[in-house]
Write a protein that holds these residues in place. Structure first.
Motif, PDB file in Angstrom:
ATOM      1  N   ASP A  15     -23.077-119.794 -21.144  1.00  0.00           N
ATOM      2  CA  ASP A  15     -23.870-118.603 -21.457  1.00  0.00           C
ATOM      3  C   ASP A  15     -25.187-119.137 -21.993  1.00  0.00           C
ATOM      4  O   ASP A  15     -25.250-119.667 -23.105  1.00  0.00           O
ATOM      5  CB  ASP A  15     -23.149-117.743 -22.500  1.00  0.00           C
ATOM      6  N   ALA A  46     -17.205-115.406 -26.158  1.00  0.00           N
ATOM      7  CA  ALA A  46     -17.472-116.107 -24.906  1.00  0.00           C
ATOM      8  C   ALA A  46     -16.227-116.847 -24.400  1.00  0.00           C
ATOM      9  O   ALA A  46     -15.925-116.832 -23.203  1.00  0.00           O
ATOM     10  CB  ALA A  46     -18.631-117.080 -25.108  1.00  0.00           C
ATOM     11  N   VAL A  51     -16.121-118.925 -21.118  1.00  0.00           N
ATOM     12  CA  VAL A  51     -17.397-119.589 -21.396  1.00  0.00           C
ATOM     13  C   VAL A  51     -17.235-120.466 -22.631  1.00  0.00           C
ATOM     14  O   VAL A  51     -16.880-119.979 -23.717  1.00  0.00           O
ATOM     15  CB  VAL A  51     -18.516-118.555 -21.629  1.00  0.00           C
ATOM     16  N   LEU A  54     -22.791-122.647 -25.111  1.00  0.00           N
ATOM     17  CA  LEU A  54     -23.803-121.637 -25.403  1.00  0.00           C
ATOM     18  C   LEU A  54     -25.165-122.290 -25.539  1.00  0.00           C
ATOM     19  O   LEU A  54     -25.269-123.428 -25.988  1.00  0.00           O
ATOM     20  CB  LEU A  54     -23.466-120.907 -26.706  1.00  0.00           C
ATOM     21  N   SER A 193     -30.348-112.386 -16.842  1.00  0.00           N
ATOM     22  CA  SER A 193     -30.031-111.898 -18.186  1.00  0.00           C
ATOM     23  C   SER A 193     -30.916-110.700 -18.511  1.00  0.00           C
ATOM     24  O   SER A 193     -31.845-110.377 -17.769  1.00  0.00           O
ATOM     25  CB  SER A 193     -30.274-113.002 -19.229  1.00  0.00           C
ATOM     26  N   TRP A 224     -27.096-118.045 -16.096  1.00  0.00           N
ATOM     27  CA  TRP A 224     -26.795-116.707 -16.608  1.00  0.00           C
ATOM     28  C   TRP A 224     -26.812-116.716 -18.132  1.00  0.00           C
ATOM     29  O   TRP A 224     -26.449-117.729 -18.751  1.00  0.00           O
ATOM     30  CB  TRP A 224     -25.417-116.254 -16.123  1.00  0.00           C
ATOM     31  N   GLY A 225     -27.248-115.604 -18.716  1.00  0.00           N
ATOM     32  CA  GLY A 225     -27.181-115.447 -20.164  1.00  0.00           C
ATOM     33  C   GLY A 225     -26.803-114.034 -20.536  1.00  0.00           C
ATOM     34  O   GLY A 225     -27.259-113.067 -19.906  1.00  0.00           O
ATOM     35  N   SER A 226     -25.972-113.900 -21.562  1.00  0.00           N
ATOM     36  CA  SER A 226     -25.537-112.566 -21.981  1.00  0.00           C
ATOM     37  C   SER A 226     -26.590-111.824 -22.785  1.00  0.00           C
ATOM     38  O   SER A 226     -26.582-110.604 -22.861  1.00  0.00           O
ATOM     39  CB  SER A 226     -24.260-112.683 -22.821  1.00  0.00           C
ATOM     40  N   TYR A 241     -19.117-107.665 -23.353  1.00  0.00           N
ATOM     41  CA  TYR A 241     -19.568-108.951 -22.816  1.00  0.00           C
ATOM     42  C   TYR A 241     -19.461-108.991 -21.299  1.00  0.00           C
ATOM     43  O   TYR A 241     -20.387-109.436 -20.604  1.00  0.00           O
ATOM     44  CB  TYR A 241     -18.738-110.067 -23.456  1.00  0.00           C
ATOM     45  N   TRP A 245     -22.184-109.608 -17.411  1.00  0.00           N
ATOM     46  CA  TRP A 245     -21.862-110.619 -16.400  1.00  0.00           C
ATOM     47  C   TRP A 245     -21.619-109.970 -15.044  1.00  0.00           C
ATOM     48  O   TRP A 245     -21.971-110.509 -13.997  1.00  0.00           O
ATOM     49  CB  TRP A 245     -20.634-111.413 -16.844  1.00  0.00           C
ATOM     50  N   ARG A 261     -22.769-119.686 -13.265  1.00  0.00           N
ATOM     51  CA  ARG A 261     -22.249-119.829 -14.631  1.00  0.00           C
ATOM     52  C   ARG A 261     -22.051-121.297 -14.991  1.00  0.00           C
ATOM     53  O   ARG A 261     -22.121-121.661 -16.175  1.00  0.00           O
ATOM     54  CB  ARG A 261     -20.931-119.060 -14.781  1.00  0.00           C
TER      55      ARG A 261
END
Length: 269
Positions: A15, A46, A51, A54, A193, A224-226, A241, A245, A261
């Motif tokens: 993430d 995560a 995940v 981070l 994101s 990808w980032g949340s 969360y 995604w 990812r």
């Protein structure tokens, strides 16, 4: 794509855009006041979704005071990575200390009311290049051409936050797409994101065509980032969360999404 696929990826994924906050830490005025959001909270969340790694990104409210981020990284410096905000007066010793803790990039925020401009980039470029750091940009689509020009000849990789600002209001013929192509030719990366920052609402189907076009333009240089903990939302109404995604899976399919990812391992070595 079907919205009923199992969207949990194998353990070990990345993430690449989260923030941590200490509610007691001083912040810059004129912006939001963060509530407490600890590293342990996002690690647990995560991990439950496959995940393990981070990337902690310095939020604009702390300016160049990276204390909260660095304290979080210090818990497990080999596991996570960081992106900081610095000024041109930072010492080499401090840059080296940050690198040892897992920092791999600096951020320029051209959107936030308390963000930082790009004026320090030229002075910092040789020192960033020496350490193999990249430059992360939170910018609007119309600023991409400027970013491409700034990176020309620097030898630094650009990383573009939040779909490079390519929100639903950006037409397929917008000149920003040509600027994005120029950045891609320079080796830039894009973070998938921040959907809710792009004139879209959950489940973000309106961004599907833009995500697909971005994947075609950027090839393997996507992460990808949340955007956890989603500062655009109140603390009691955070998006699930999995919901941030899912747009990647719906637009690109499970196989391509899993590659994205995992791609943080290449960008944040």
């Amino acid at each position: 794509m079907s919205t009923h696929q199992n969207i949990v990826s194998p353990a070990g994924g990345w993430d690449c855009h989260v923030h941590v906050f200490d509610a007691a830490h001083p912040v810059q005025g004129g912006h939001y006041r963060p509530v407490q959001h600890d590293l342990a909270d996002i690690e647990a969340l995560a991990q439950a979704h496959g995940v393990h790694h981070l990337v902690l990104v310095q939020p604009s409210v702390y300016g160049t005071d990276n204390t909260v981020l660095l304290q979080a990284l210090a818990h497990q410096p080999e596991r996570h990575r960081g992106v900081v905000v610095i000024d041109r007066g930072i010492t080499d010793a401090e840059l080296d200390r940050m690198h040892a803790m897992g920092v791999r990039g600096v951020r320029f925020n051209l959107v936030s009311p308390v963000g930082n401009g790009h004026e320090g980039l030229e002075a910092l470029a040789p020192r960033l290049r020496e350490r193999g750091w990249h430059v992360q940009w939170y910018a609007k689509a119309e600023q991409l051409a400027t970013i491409a020009a700034l990176h020309e000849g620097t030898g630094l990789t650009a990383v573009l936050d939040h779909l490079a600002g390519m929100g639903t209001a950006v037409a397929s013929s917008d000149p920003a797409w040509a600027a994005l192509r120029a950045l891609a030719a320079q080796g830039a990366w894009v973070k998938l994101s921040g959907w809710y920052r792009l004139q879209a609402s959950a489940p973000y189907d309106a961004l599907g065509a833009h995500i697909q076009r971005m994947a075609a333009e950027m090839k393997e240089r996507l992460v990808w980032g949340s955007d956890w903990p989603h500062t655009a939302f109140s603390a009691d109404a955070l998006p699930p969360y999995a919901s941030v995604w899912r747009p990647v899976v719906d637009a690109l399919g499970l196989t391509r999404a899993a590659q994205i990812r995992a791609a943080g391992a290449a960008l944040y070595t």
